[in-house]
Design a protein around this motif. Sequence first.
Motif, PDB file in Angstrom:
ATOM      1  N   UNK A   1       0.822  -1.215   0.000  1.00 42.78           N
ATOM      2  CA  UNK A   1       0.000   0.000   0.000  1.00 42.78           C
ATOM      3  C   UNK A   1       0.855   1.265   0.000  1.00 42.78           C
ATOM      4  N   UNK A   2       1.871   1.301   0.848  1.00 43.39           N
ATOM      5  CA  UNK A   2       2.708   2.499   0.941  1.00 43.39           C
ATOM      6  C   UNK A   2       3.496   2.719  -0.344  1.00 43.39           C
ATOM      7  N   UNK A   3       3.957   1.641  -0.973  1.00 44.89           N
ATOM      8  CA  UNK A   3       4.706   1.796  -2.224  1.00 44.89           C
ATOM      9  C   UNK A   3       3.790   2.230  -3.360  1.00 44.89           C
ATOM     10  N   UNK A   4       2.569   1.735  -3.366  1.00 42.27           N
ATOM     11  CA  UNK A   4       1.610   2.167  -4.378  1.00 42.27           C
ATOM     12  C   UNK A   4       1.269   3.640  -4.208  1.00 42.27           C
ATOM     13  N   UNK A   5       1.211   4.102  -2.944  1.00 41.94           N
ATOM     14  CA  UNK A   5       0.959   5.524  -2.679  1.00 41.94           C
ATOM     15  C   UNK A   5       2.052   6.392  -3.291  1.00 41.94           C
ATOM     16  N   UNK A   6       3.279   5.915  -3.189  1.00 44.30           N
ATOM     17  CA  UNK A   6       4.427   6.671  -3.700  1.00 44.30           C
ATOM     18  C   UNK A   6       4.323   6.886  -5.209  1.00 44.30           C
TER      19      UNK A   6
ATOM     20  N   UNK B   1       2.779  -4.045 -16.074  1.00 41.96           N
ATOM     21  CA  UNK B   1       2.229  -2.698 -16.102  1.00 41.96           C
ATOM     22  C   UNK B   1       0.716  -2.744 -15.907  1.00 41.96           C
ATOM     23  N   UNK B   2       0.059  -3.674 -16.591  1.00 42.76           N
ATOM     24  CA  UNK B   2      -1.400  -3.782 -16.464  1.00 42.76           C
ATOM     25  C   UNK B   2      -1.790  -4.144 -15.035  1.00 42.76           C
ATOM     26  N   UNK B   3      -1.018  -5.024 -14.412  1.00 40.37           N
ATOM     27  CA  UNK B   3      -1.312  -5.407 -13.030  1.00 40.37           C
ATOM     28  C   UNK B   3      -1.208  -4.200 -12.109  1.00 40.37           C
ATOM     29  N   UNK B   4      -0.239  -3.353 -12.344  1.00 39.59           N
ATOM     30  CA  UNK B   4      -0.089  -2.139 -11.528  1.00 39.59           C
ATOM     31  C   UNK B   4      -1.318  -1.240 -11.655  1.00 39.59           C
TER      32      UNK B   4
ATOM     33  N   UNK C   1      -6.513   0.950  -9.601  1.00 43.78           N
ATOM     34  CA  UNK C   1      -7.961   1.094  -9.763  1.00 43.78           C
ATOM     35  C   UNK C   1      -8.705   0.436  -8.600  1.00 43.78           C
ATOM     36  N   UNK C   2      -8.210  -0.720  -8.186  1.00 48.38           N
ATOM     37  CA  UNK C   2      -8.816  -1.438  -7.070  1.00 48.38           C
ATOM     38  C   UNK C   2      -8.701  -0.645  -5.777  1.00 48.38           C
TER      39      UNK C   2
END
Length: 305
Positions: A28-33, A52-55, A60-61
């Motif tokens: 979660x924290x890395x996705x926030x970055x 890339x698509x998974x990211x 979106x999720x």
Amino acid sequence: MTEAQTLLAIENLMKKVMRKTYHWQDLDSEMDHYAQPTESFFRSNREYSPLIQAYFDLQSKRKDMIGDEMFYRRAVFQKFQSDLRVRHEEFIDEFCANNQKNKKSLFKYFDGLVEKHCKLLLVRVDLSYLPGRDPSIERFAQDIKRLIKRVQDKDTIFKDQVGYAYRLEQGGESSGYHCHLLVIYNGSVRWNDSYLGMRIGELWKEKITCSDGKFFNCNQSDYRQYHQQKDQWGLGLLERSDLAKRSKTQKMLAYLADPEKDDQYIRGPLLGMRQFRKGQLKKEQRKRKNRRSQKIIDIHHLHEQ
């Protein structure tokens, strides 16, 4: 960061995420970055690689799960990792298989050109963009389209070209989009391959990209001398009877169609965008080659009788 650099950064993040040693609660924290700088890059007209698509799917999720964790227990995250590894490996396998098909197709195309012309002049130019001027994939595709139209029309510097091939890539030192272009001229009427390479590069730099581009002329003298010293020079003038140089040329063609590295694919190509293309043999060339093959078969049968 540019679009190309951002997509590579996303891919590197997802490669880290799918490692078995990755701590799932750090996600979660890395996705926030990455969320804000990457939000503007998603486009529905792209065919993103699995990582890339998974990211983008995860981002979106996350928007739909405000205040909740994406993975409520480690086992669920491990299943996500496993599925992602499989999709990525399948993607790389397919990429490598397509490269092999491209190599065989390019060899056949090249043999047809050698069959028709006693001399060929091979010119390769690597085309890219200046630092800080890397384009979107849409702009890159448009620039390549304009250039290849000039090649196909045999316009000015491309007069007397009899064949061409190119490969689009992403990565390398700049992490940006770039193109390896091979133009094949009738060697009986064209010479000075270094000059032709320079002119093609200048066309890319000044006219096609409006001074945003840069190039490397693979036919320039110092590059030629370096590879000649290693007995690897396959560009420039090729005579049909020179079988030794023809073998070196084929090695160069192999790299163009099937690069040694499997990580220079374009991460988010436009829908239907082809990353490798070549010219087509004219019908009379194919018929001539087929007739010669038939003669060889007929002679072989006569010797057997």
